[in-house]
Write an enzyme that holds these catalytic residues in place. Structure first.
Site, PDB file in Angstrom:
ATOM      1  N   HIS A 206     -11.662   6.470  -1.560  1.00 26.15           N
ATOM      2  CA  HIS A 206     -11.538   6.899  -0.159  1.00 26.15           C
ATOM      3  C   HIS A 206     -12.812   6.569   0.614  1.00 26.15           C
ATOM      4  O   HIS A 206     -13.906   6.605   0.056  1.00 26.15           O
ATOM      5  CB  HIS A 206     -11.257   8.402  -0.103  1.00 26.15           C
ATOM      6  CG  HIS A 206      -9.871   8.740  -0.578  1.00 26.15           C
ATOM      7  ND1 HIS A 206      -9.482  10.005  -0.911  1.00 26.15           N
ATOM      8  CD2 HIS A 206      -8.799   7.949  -0.782  1.00 26.15           C
ATOM      9  CE1 HIS A 206      -8.215   9.984  -1.287  1.00 26.15           C
ATOM     10  NE2 HIS A 206      -7.779   8.749  -1.222  1.00 26.15           N
ATOM     11  N   PHE A 207     -12.651   6.250   1.880  1.00 28.80           N
ATOM     12  CA  PHE A 207     -13.820   5.880   2.675  1.00 28.80           C
ATOM     13  C   PHE A 207     -13.539   6.021   4.156  1.00 28.80           C
ATOM     14  O   PHE A 207     -12.394   6.173   4.587  1.00 28.80           O
ATOM     15  CB  PHE A 207     -14.248   4.438   2.379  1.00 28.80           C
ATOM     16  CG  PHE A 207     -13.225   3.408   2.783  1.00 28.80           C
ATOM     17  CD1 PHE A 207     -13.076   3.033   4.109  1.00 28.80           C
ATOM     18  CD2 PHE A 207     -12.386   2.816   1.841  1.00 28.80           C
ATOM     19  CE1 PHE A 207     -12.117   2.088   4.487  1.00 28.80           C
ATOM     20  CE2 PHE A 207     -11.432   1.866   2.216  1.00 28.80           C
ATOM     21  CZ  PHE A 207     -11.300   1.510   3.542  1.00 28.80           C
ATOM     22  N   GLU A 209     -14.982   3.675   7.405  1.00 32.51           N
ATOM     23  CA  GLU A 209     -15.800   2.511   7.739  1.00 32.51           C
ATOM     24  C   GLU A 209     -15.806   2.255   9.235  1.00 32.51           C
ATOM     25  O   GLU A 209     -14.781   2.427   9.898  1.00 32.51           O
ATOM     26  CB  GLU A 209     -15.231   1.235   7.075  1.00 32.51           C
ATOM     27  CG  GLU A 209     -15.749   0.974   5.679  1.00 32.51           C
ATOM     28  CD  GLU A 209     -15.238  -0.350   5.092  1.00 32.51           C
ATOM     29  OE1 GLU A 209     -15.367  -0.500   3.875  1.00 32.51           O
ATOM     30  OE2 GLU A 209     -14.705  -1.212   5.840  1.00 32.51           O
ATOM     31  N   HIS A 237      -9.607   5.878   5.179  1.00 33.81           N
ATOM     32  CA  HIS A 237      -8.741   5.837   3.996  1.00 33.81           C
ATOM     33  C   HIS A 237      -8.866   7.154   3.240  1.00 33.81           C
ATOM     34  O   HIS A 237      -9.903   7.438   2.629  1.00 33.81           O
ATOM     35  CB  HIS A 237      -9.155   4.664   3.082  1.00 33.81           C
ATOM     36  CG  HIS A 237      -8.347   4.577   1.814  1.00 33.81           C
ATOM     37  ND1 HIS A 237      -8.780   3.904   0.697  1.00 33.81           N
ATOM     38  CD2 HIS A 237      -7.137   5.090   1.486  1.00 33.81           C
ATOM     39  CE1 HIS A 237      -7.868   3.998  -0.265  1.00 33.81           C
ATOM     40  NE2 HIS A 237      -6.870   4.719   0.185  1.00 33.81           N
ATOM     41  N   ASN A 331       1.458   5.792  -0.551  1.00 28.67           N
ATOM     42  CA  ASN A 331       1.905   6.575  -1.718  1.00 28.67           C
ATOM     43  C   ASN A 331       2.996   7.556  -1.296  1.00 28.67           C
ATOM     44  O   ASN A 331       2.699   8.727  -1.031  1.00 28.67           O
ATOM     45  CB  ASN A 331       0.741   7.413  -2.286  1.00 28.67           C
ATOM     46  CG  ASN A 331      -0.179   6.653  -3.220  1.00 28.67           C
ATOM     47  OD1 ASN A 331      -0.073   5.439  -3.362  1.00 28.67           O
ATOM     48  ND2 ASN A 331      -1.066   7.366  -3.856  1.00 28.67           N
ATOM     49  N   GLY A 376     -10.203  -3.868   1.753  1.00 29.05           N
ATOM     50  CA  GLY A 376     -10.780  -4.600   0.621  1.00 29.05           C
ATOM     51  C   GLY A 376     -11.801  -3.715  -0.071  1.00 29.05           C
ATOM     52  O   GLY A 376     -11.486  -2.612  -0.491  1.00 29.05           O
ATOM     53  N   HIS A 401      -1.356  -3.091  -0.713  1.00 29.23           N
ATOM     54  CA  HIS A 401      -2.123  -2.001  -0.087  1.00 29.23           C
ATOM     55  C   HIS A 401      -3.630  -2.157  -0.230  1.00 29.23           C
ATOM     56  O   HIS A 401      -4.384  -1.352   0.307  1.00 29.23           O
ATOM     57  CB  HIS A 401      -1.694  -0.659  -0.654  1.00 29.23           C
ATOM     58  CG  HIS A 401      -2.450  -0.217  -1.880  1.00 29.23           C
ATOM     59  ND1 HIS A 401      -2.548  -0.994  -3.013  1.00 29.23           N
ATOM     60  CD2 HIS A 401      -3.141   0.915  -2.135  1.00 29.23           C
ATOM     61  CE1 HIS A 401      -3.271  -0.338  -3.906  1.00 29.23           C
ATOM     62  NE2 HIS A 401      -3.640   0.812  -3.418  1.00 29.23           N
ATOM     63  N   LYS A 477     -18.869   7.237   2.052  1.00 29.03           N
ATOM     64  CA  LYS A 477     -18.121   7.381   0.786  1.00 29.03           C
ATOM     65  C   LYS A 477     -18.366   8.761   0.188  1.00 29.03           C
ATOM     66  O   LYS A 477     -19.353   9.420   0.499  1.00 29.03           O
ATOM     67  CB  LYS A 477     -18.618   6.336  -0.227  1.00 29.03           C
ATOM     68  CG  LYS A 477     -18.361   4.891   0.135  1.00 29.03           C
ATOM     69  CD  LYS A 477     -16.928   4.459  -0.098  1.00 29.03           C
ATOM     70  CE  LYS A 477     -16.503   4.519  -1.565  1.00 29.03           C
ATOM     71  NZ  LYS A 477     -15.079   4.112  -1.720  1.00 29.03           N
TER      72      LYS A 477
END
Length: 478
Positions: A206-207, A209, A237, A331, A376, A401, A477
């Site tokens: 998970h992040f 950005e 994410h 998901n 990515g 994904h 993060k």
DNA sequence: ATGTTC
């Protein structure tokens, strides 16, 4: 088990039905990805064949080019089940992080506006969006009753509290709310875990950005999505945190108990499944939709704090103008119509990729298709794709994904030992803020496949088309 | 992914 497949075209491989398989299977890969699967992750192809043994599965069981080994079903797996043919629902086909997904925000800022305040903004984001295992918020007071409303209403509940704009909801898959949520099917333990975690990022891959649009491939689709060269964007994410995890755990346990009653033969216990039209199947679907709504609400609340962080970094609302481009999950299990049949499509580490004219698209995107967001790794880039007719025909309207790992967490940690990734990334122009050195080592760019390779296969197979590439400037993060 | 072994 022996995996025998035939190559149908450059990027499409078919595993014909055999043994206990009820249908055939299809996966998409390049020569390089296939070589990786054969040498390092053969088990994920066996898992794909296992999925094809489940009752009511519709031809074919599928895997996207970012396939890798997962709990029961492979990550990158897509499988549709027909409720009228005894079709099943399986928590392992949805994943532990129910409705985990990605939200892209587009700003009114250009890269040059941000560059001087990049490090300052990174700190403001890190302060306002709690990250890490077990991260909690103290400033959002939920109680059991308000959490039940979150589970019913999803992102809309958050917007109605004043944390977001009504327009945000239009640009979320399913409007930010899955139908059929049943908060009564969510256990007390799941409630307890969910209460303090709304608006938190979590850990692992998970992040959050901040990025800029480095390249535009399809100007027409980019214009429809409101994206242009050098524009600053934000990618979020995360998923349903401890609540979704607990829902999955509770229902896997229940399904294993009742499996004999329904005569479902499981080639792997982790495929635990119950008929869609059974009390247990319906209970899981109600709880799953509730957890999905928590995930939509989580990304909405984080969006509010991202806007606050930009303001604290000196960008007035009119200036940052952060707007939701799209929010989509990778998901979940959803009822959709494909080839005239109503089926339950499980996507686990796979995204919906509806093409032009498909249902549930915002009017602004109806003629071009839905955005497909493909993160990515934190050192390279992410992609924006658009859904295609090909996806509707070949993959139940689905695409990849993400990049998919090449190194296990353990191997990645070993490989980066002694290196200072935060400094390396800073030297490459990326400000990283993270709670845990371990997570940073596990999430090193070289732990992931080059997402460009995955996207090349998706485009070559016709199940998605490149629109733009996004380069990170700031990463938060867990 | 996950109060990273209820």
């Amino acid at each position: 088990m022996d995996v025998s497949f035939v190559q149908e075209d450059r990027y499409t491989f078919r595993i014909p039905r055999k043994g206990k398989m009820r249908v055939g299977a299809v996966f998409f890969a390049s020569k390089r990805i296939l070589a990786h699967l054969e040498s390092e992750d053969y088990a994920s192809l066996v898992q794909l064949m296992n999925v094809a043994t489940l009752p009511g599965v519709v031809e074919p069981a599928l895997a996207m080019p970012d396939i890798h080994w997962g709990y029961g079903f492979p990550i990158g797996g897509v499988a549709a089940f027909d409720p009228e043919a005894g079709g099943v629902v399986s928590p392992g086909g949805v994943g532990f992080d129910i409705n985990c997904g990605v939200r892209l925000l587009a700003s009114g800022l250009e890269r040059r506006d941000l560059e001087p305040r990049k490090a300052w903004l990174a700190d403001r984001l890190y302060e306002r969006v709690p990250a890490g295992v077990g991260s909690k918020r103290r400033d959002v007071k939920l109680n059991r009753r308000s959490l039940a409303r979150v589970l019913e209403e999803g992102a809309g509940w958050v917007v109605r509290q004043g944390w977001g704009e009504p327009d945000d909801l239009e640009f979320i898959e399913s409007g930010g709310r899955l139908e059929g949520a049943d908060p009564g099917r969510v256990s007390e333990r799941a409630y307890e875990r969910g209460l303090p975690q709304l608006g938190t990022l979590g850990s692992g891959n998970h992040f959050l950005e901040v990025q800029y649009v480095e390249q535009v491939y399809d100007p027409e689709a980019a214009a429809a999505f409101g994206l242009h060269q050098d524009q600053v964007t934000v990618l979020i994410h995360t998923g349903s945190r401890g609540l979704g995890h607990q829902v999955c755990q509770d229902h896997v346990q229940k399904f294993l108990q009742v499996a004999p009653k329904y005569g479902i033969e499981l080639v792997d216990r982790q495929l635990a499944a119950a008929p869609i039209e059974s009390p247990e199947g319906r209970a899981y679907l109600g709880a799953m939709a509730a957890a999905a709504n928590y995930a939509f609400a989580n990304r909405q609340l984080i969006t509010h704090y991202v806007r606050e962080a930009f303001e604290a970094a000196g960008f007035a609302p009119r200036e940052h103008a952060l707007r939701v481009v799209y929010d989509l999950a990778h998901n979940n299990a959803k009822f959709e119509s494909h080839a005239g049949r109503r089926v339950l499509v499980h996507r686990k580490g796979a995204t919906r990729a509806f093409g032009p004219g498909a249902p549930d698209l915002p009017p602004a995107y109806a003629s071009v298709g839905q955005p497909v967001l493909v993160p990515g790794d934190m050192g390279r880039y992410s992609y924006v794709l658009v859904g295609t007719e090909g996806a509707m025909e070949k993959s139940f309207g689905s695409s990849c994904h993400g990049a998919g790992r090449v190194l296990s967490r353990t191997r990645s940690k070993k490989q980066v030992k002694g290196r200072d990734l935060v400094r390396e990334l800073a030297a490459a122009g990326i400000e990283l803020r993270a709670t845990s050195r371990r997570t940073v080592a596990e999430e090193a760019p070289e732990a992931y496949k080059d997402v460009a390779e995955v996207v090349k296969v998706v485009e070559g197979a016709g199940i998605g088309r490149r629109v733009a590439r996004l380069r990170p400037l700031v990463a938060v993060k867990g």
